[in-house]
Design a protein around this motif. Structure first.
Motif, short mmCIF file in Angstrom:
data_model
loop_
_atom_site.label_atom_id
_atom_site.label_comp_id
_atom_site.label_asym_id
_atom_site.label_seq_id
_atom_site.Cartn_x
_atom_site.Cartn_y
_atom_site.Cartn_z
N GLU A 52 39.65 54.33 51.86
CA GLU A 52 38.28 54.66 52.06
C GLU A 52 37.85 55.93 52.57
O GLU A 52 37.03 56.32 52.22
N ILE A 53 38.60 56.49 53.40
CA ILE A 53 38.41 57.68 54.19
C ILE A 53 38.21 58.75 53.01
O ILE A 53 37.62 59.64 52.73
N GLU A 54 39.49 58.57 51.84
CA GLU A 54 39.79 59.64 51.10
C GLU A 54 38.41 59.61 49.97
O GLU A 54 37.81 60.49 49.67
N LEU A 55 37.91 58.40 49.63
CA LEU A 55 36.91 58.26 48.81
C LEU A 55 35.65 58.67 49.34
O LEU A 55 34.65 59.18 48.91
N VAL A 68 31.82 58.42 39.87
CA VAL A 68 32.10 57.08 39.34
C VAL A 68 33.74 57.09 39.22
O VAL A 68 34.25 55.94 39.41
N GLY A 69 33.99 57.87 38.38
CA GLY A 69 35.58 57.83 38.03
C GLY A 69 36.59 57.65 39.33
O GLY A 69 37.31 56.79 39.13
N SER A 98 35.60 56.22 42.24
CA SER A 98 35.17 54.89 42.62
C SER A 98 36.02 53.96 41.83
O SER A 98 36.57 52.96 42.43
N ASN A 99 36.02 54.13 40.37
CA ASN A 99 36.63 53.15 39.42
C ASN A 99 38.07 53.09 39.85
O ASN A 99 38.72 52.04 39.81
N THR A 100 38.59 54.24 40.23
CA THR A 100 40.12 54.33 40.42
C THR A 100 40.59 53.54 41.81
O THR A 100 41.56 52.73 41.96
N TYR A 101 39.53 53.72 42.55
CA TYR A 101 39.65 52.79 44.03
C TYR A 101 39.45 51.60 43.81
O TYR A 101 40.58 50.58 44.26
N MET A 102 38.62 50.95 42.94
CA MET A 102 38.38 49.62 42.80
C MET A 102 39.56 49.07 41.97
O MET A 102 40.13 47.91 42.39
N ALA A 103 40.11 49.72 40.98
CA ALA A 103 41.36 49.39 40.29
C ALA A 103 42.43 49.09 41.23
O ALA A 103 43.30 48.05 40.96
N ALA A 104 42.57 49.99 42.00
CA ALA A 104 44.02 50.01 42.99
C ALA A 104 43.77 48.80 43.85
O ALA A 104 44.76 48.13 44.25
N ARG A 105 42.64 48.67 44.60
CA ARG A 105 42.39 47.46 45.21
C ARG A 105 42.64 46.20 44.41
O ARG A 105 43.06 45.17 44.84
#
Length: 825
Positions: free
Chosen positions: A566-569, A601-602, A604-611
């Motif tokens: 989250e800190i990185e995003l 957006v890209g 954010s999508n990567t973050y959501m996919a990892a979670r």
């Protein structure tokens, strides 16, 4: 230390001890049995006891040291009591230094007056006076108009809603102009001609007569684009002429067939026929209302187109026909100031006299174009470049401020007789009336720089006697169609209505946003496909975030701990916001801004996919902040209408704006019920119910604009999407499945063919494989192996070695075949 009501600190015993070490030891022993920290404030006794000590007690006296530090920290700075052995002065706040900070980006706009990016500084505080050249309304608005007006709408919105300027936007409608007069006359005369219901032979005769001057015009035309347009028109007329000529000459065809052929010819030849009629009878058209009906109709169509494109209306709209008195007064003052002269009832601007004045300069925008007679004549208009009109001017570079009206032209009273305004003066007078002697921004298309805008500048500065009528001149780039120049006069244009029939207003705006406003934009399938894919990419992110935010949680559950991800995003979020701001400061570079938003957006999508992969919920508030920011930016650009806080509006025009919040609870219940059915069906292996669940997802709900996304180990995602988008997705999915099936079948067929070919090859006995190749070999040994070529020459060792390998390989295949046969395969 003591609170109210407690026994005061008895420090008298300390006075009886003279040795410092013993005094500290006694104090420590005393404090070991008393509370002296939390909830207490220093008393006078504490202060006096504190003054007896020469410094902090040693660490071995824990209680005394803690008491000392506590009193030192809480001791009022105004307390002047000091120990005679104290070596330290009273404590004060340390000096404070402000941060150095970083440079703040300033808005820079590409100013055509300097041909460079200049820092934007309004003349009066935050107020921005802006004038934009509007359309000349004699035909349908086209994508060239959209290029200019959407681009300026984007710039206007960003200056107002992002940079927070107080923008006052004025635009004109040109409803008096040579093109309008000529088109109105031609339309009127052609309608009169058709109402007389001429016979087929009469139409044929008149078209042939009209074709003669048209052919002469075609021969004289040198502009390649215009010549190509005229050649296309001539070819169409020629094609339509043939059938009617044959029918009339043979007199064999029925009247109905002749009438049909005549109507086809009339449609194809209406442009050259109306011009021929205008040449003969144009001067007889005297009713002024004829010249107002045409622009009134097309102005109405223009406003409808702008509303459909979500272009904001101007704060003030001026029409030339409503400002004729102001225009006459404007021209009169220019003449009075010595920069205009009357000639045969017309008034011209004296460019030489203006340019000779030290305070003025002619053609500030395109000085190298001075003397370009083609451009100057286009600026004067088709009805104003006859030999007699051109001879009225002192210099070929002079231009008309007021034109004496000829027969067949509308007219108004003036000090110089009946006449009408010149094209360039219209904008100057109207803008001057509304905005005064100087404006911050003037906008228009790139092709208007010379002579129109240069002449506007000259006559306005001649009127106001200043050199700063416009501070910043902004010109939008050209629009091409698949690489070709677009022009209404060349009949090579796509109307706004035609464009909106293929793409949405948002998709068109995104296409414009993805290009720099001042450069050429190519309107092509590739351009629009890029915009469509961008819209889809952003929309999917919005749908995913809204799905996450709909997940149930209590009020405290939405505040989740931030881990490294989250800190990185969030760091990337801040960086992208900064980059977007810098892009907008750099000549409102929406192209770069959209790319930064795409990158955000890209990530954010990567973050959501990892979670999702880790079976962990993503941080709701962080994703909501990103989605809100992106939505607000797209609203600022005019790419999102409505009041929804996140994402694109759901449903078409006229639907309830709160559709999503209304129907989503019911859809969630349906989705949960379906999920339960699927779970039971898998456990009980009831495939029919699973199939029905799939049909609900794939066939039924898309027709209602609902998308269900089944996810392993996670609840089904429910998304509201435009029905057309879902049906298109379904069609594409089916197409992909069909192609996949086709490829699979093709691969199976090829595999079968290869196996059959291999089997056929395996059946060949080694001693027969070369015997059929009589065109290559003439002699063979007892095993069927070739020894001589077709000419009877003995085979070389190299060729023999190569053939031997083939022979041995065939032996192996044949033996495999025999083995298969024996095994009964």
């Amino acid at each position: 230390m003591a609170s109210t009501g407690d026994i005061a600190f008895d420090y008298g015993f300390l006075l009886r001890i003279s040795e410092d070490a013993r005094r500290v030891e006694a104090l420590n022993e005393y404090l070991s049995s008393r509370s002296y920290l939390a909830g207490y404030g220093p008393s006078q006794a504490d202060a006096e006891a504190f003054a007896l000590l020469c410094g902090p007690p040693p660490e071995l006296h824990v209680h005394a040291l803690r008491w000392y530090k506590h009193i030192a920290a809480l001791k009022p700075q105004t307390n002047d009591q000091t120990s005679e052995c104290s070596t330290k002065g009273k404590r004060v706040q340390p000096p404070w230094s402000p941060p150095q900070g970083t440079d703040i980006s300033k808005l820079r706009l590409y100013n055509s007056l300097t041909r460079t990016k200049e820092v934007f500084v309004p003349q009066k505080g935050n107020r921005v006076l802006w004038y934009c050249c509007g359309p000349t309304v004699y035909d349908a608005s086209h994508m060239g108009h959209a290029r200019s007006y959407i681009s300026f709408d984007i710039l206007r919105r960003i200056l107002k809603n992002y940079f927070k300027y107080d923008v006052f936007y004025c635009m004109n409608i040109t409803d008096i102009d040579d093109k309008i007069i000529k088109r109105a006359r031609q339309n009127y005369l052609l309608e009169q001609y058709i109402e007389k219901k001429p016979s087929a032979s009469q139409i044929l005769q008149d078209v042939l007569a009209a074709r003669t001057p048209f052919k002469a015009k075609l021969a004289e035309t040198t502009d390649p684009d215009k010549k190509q347009m005229l050649e296309r028109l001539d070819a169409a007329v020629d094609t339509a002429l043939g059938p009617l000529q044959m029918a009339v000459q043979s007199n064999a065809a029925g009247h109905s067939l002749q009438d049909h052929d005549a109507q086809v010819l009339l449609e194809e030849a209406k442009d050259l026929l109306s011009e021929w009629l205008d040449y003969q009878f144009g001067s007889q058209v005297t009713e002024n209302s004829i010249f107002s009906l045409l622009p009134k109709y097309w102005e109405g169509e223009y406003h409808k187109d702008m509303e459909a494109l979500n272009v904001l209306p101007a704060d003030v709209l001026t029409r030339v026909s409503e400002y004729v008195p102001e225009i006459v007064a404007f021209v009169k003052k220019i003449v009075d100031n010595g920069y205009g002269y009357e000639s045969n009832g017309s008034v011209y601007f004296d460019t030489a006299k203006f340019d000779a004045c030290p305070a003025h300069s002619y053609a500030k925008l395109v000085p190298e174009a001075v003397g370009d007679q083609k451009a100057l004549q286009e600026g004067e208009g088709d009805l104003s470049i006859s030999a007699d009109r051109l001879s009225e001017k002192r210099s070929q570079n002079d231009f008309a401020l007021w034109k004496a009206s000829k027969p067949g032209e509308p007219s108004w009273d003036s000090p110089w007789g009946k006449g009408r305004p010149g094209w360039h003066i219209e904008c100057s007078a109207m803008a001057g009336s509304i905005l005064g002697e100087s404006m911050d921004i003037h906008g228009g298309g790139f092709d208007l720089r010379f002579p129109h805008h240069d002449n506007e500048l000259a006559q306005s500065e001649a009127y106001f006697e200043n050199d700063h009528w416009v501070r910043y001149f902004l010109h939008t780039g050209h629009l091409t169609i698949a690489g070709c120049k677009m022009s209404k006069s060349l009949k090579n244009f796509i109307t706004i209505k035609d464009a909106l029939a293929k793409h949405t207003a948002r998709q068109l705006r995104l296409a414009f946003l993805m290009h720099t406003w001042k450069d050429t934009l190519d309107y092509s399938n590739n351009t629009m496909e890029s915009a469509i894919q961008y819209e889809k990419f952003i929309n999917e992110f919005f749908l995913n975030v809204k799905d996450i935010l709909r997940s149930p949680t209590d009020i405290t559950g939405q505040f989740e701990k931030w881990e490294a991800e989250e800190i990185e995003l969030n760091k990337s979020f801040y960086e992208k916001k900064t980059s977007v701001h810098e892009a907008l400061c750099d000549n409102i570079d929406t192209r770069s801004a959209l790319e930064e938003m795409r990158a955000l957006v890209g990530q954010s999508n990567t973050y959501m996919a990892a979670r999702r992969s880790a079976k962990l919920p993503p941080n709701r508030m962080l994703l909501e902040s990103i989605a809100l920011y992106l939505t607000n930016m797209l609203k600022t650009f005019g790419a999102i209408e409505g009041t929804e806080p996140i994402g694109f509006p759901v449903g078409g025009n006229g639907q309830n704006a709160d559709l999503e919040s209304t129907v989503m609870p019911y859809l969630s219940v349906l989705s949960d019920f379906r999920e339960d059915i699927r779970k039971i069906s898998r456990e009980k292996k009831v495939t029919e119910l699973l199939k029905l669940c799939d049909e609900l997802r794939d066939d039924t709900l898309p027709e209602l604009g609902v998308r269900l996304e089944d996810r392993d180990g996670l609840p089904t995602s429910v998304k509201l999407v435009d029905k057309e988008t879902l049906l298109k997705e379904r069609e594409e999915k089916k197409k992909m499945e069909d192609e996949k099936k086709k490829k699979k079948e093709e691969a199976a067929r090829k595999k079968q063919e290869q196996e059959m070919a291999k089997l056929a090859k395996m059946k060949v006995k080694p001693n027969e494989m070369f015997r059929s190749e009589t065109d290559k070999y003439s002699s063979f040994d007892e095993t069927g192996f070739p020894t001589h070529d077709a000419e009877g020459k003995e085979l070389s060792k190299g060729l023999t070695k190569k053939l031997r390998k083939l022979y041995e390989a065939q032996e192996k295949l044949y033996n495999e075949y025999l083995q298969l046969t024996q095994n009964g395969s």
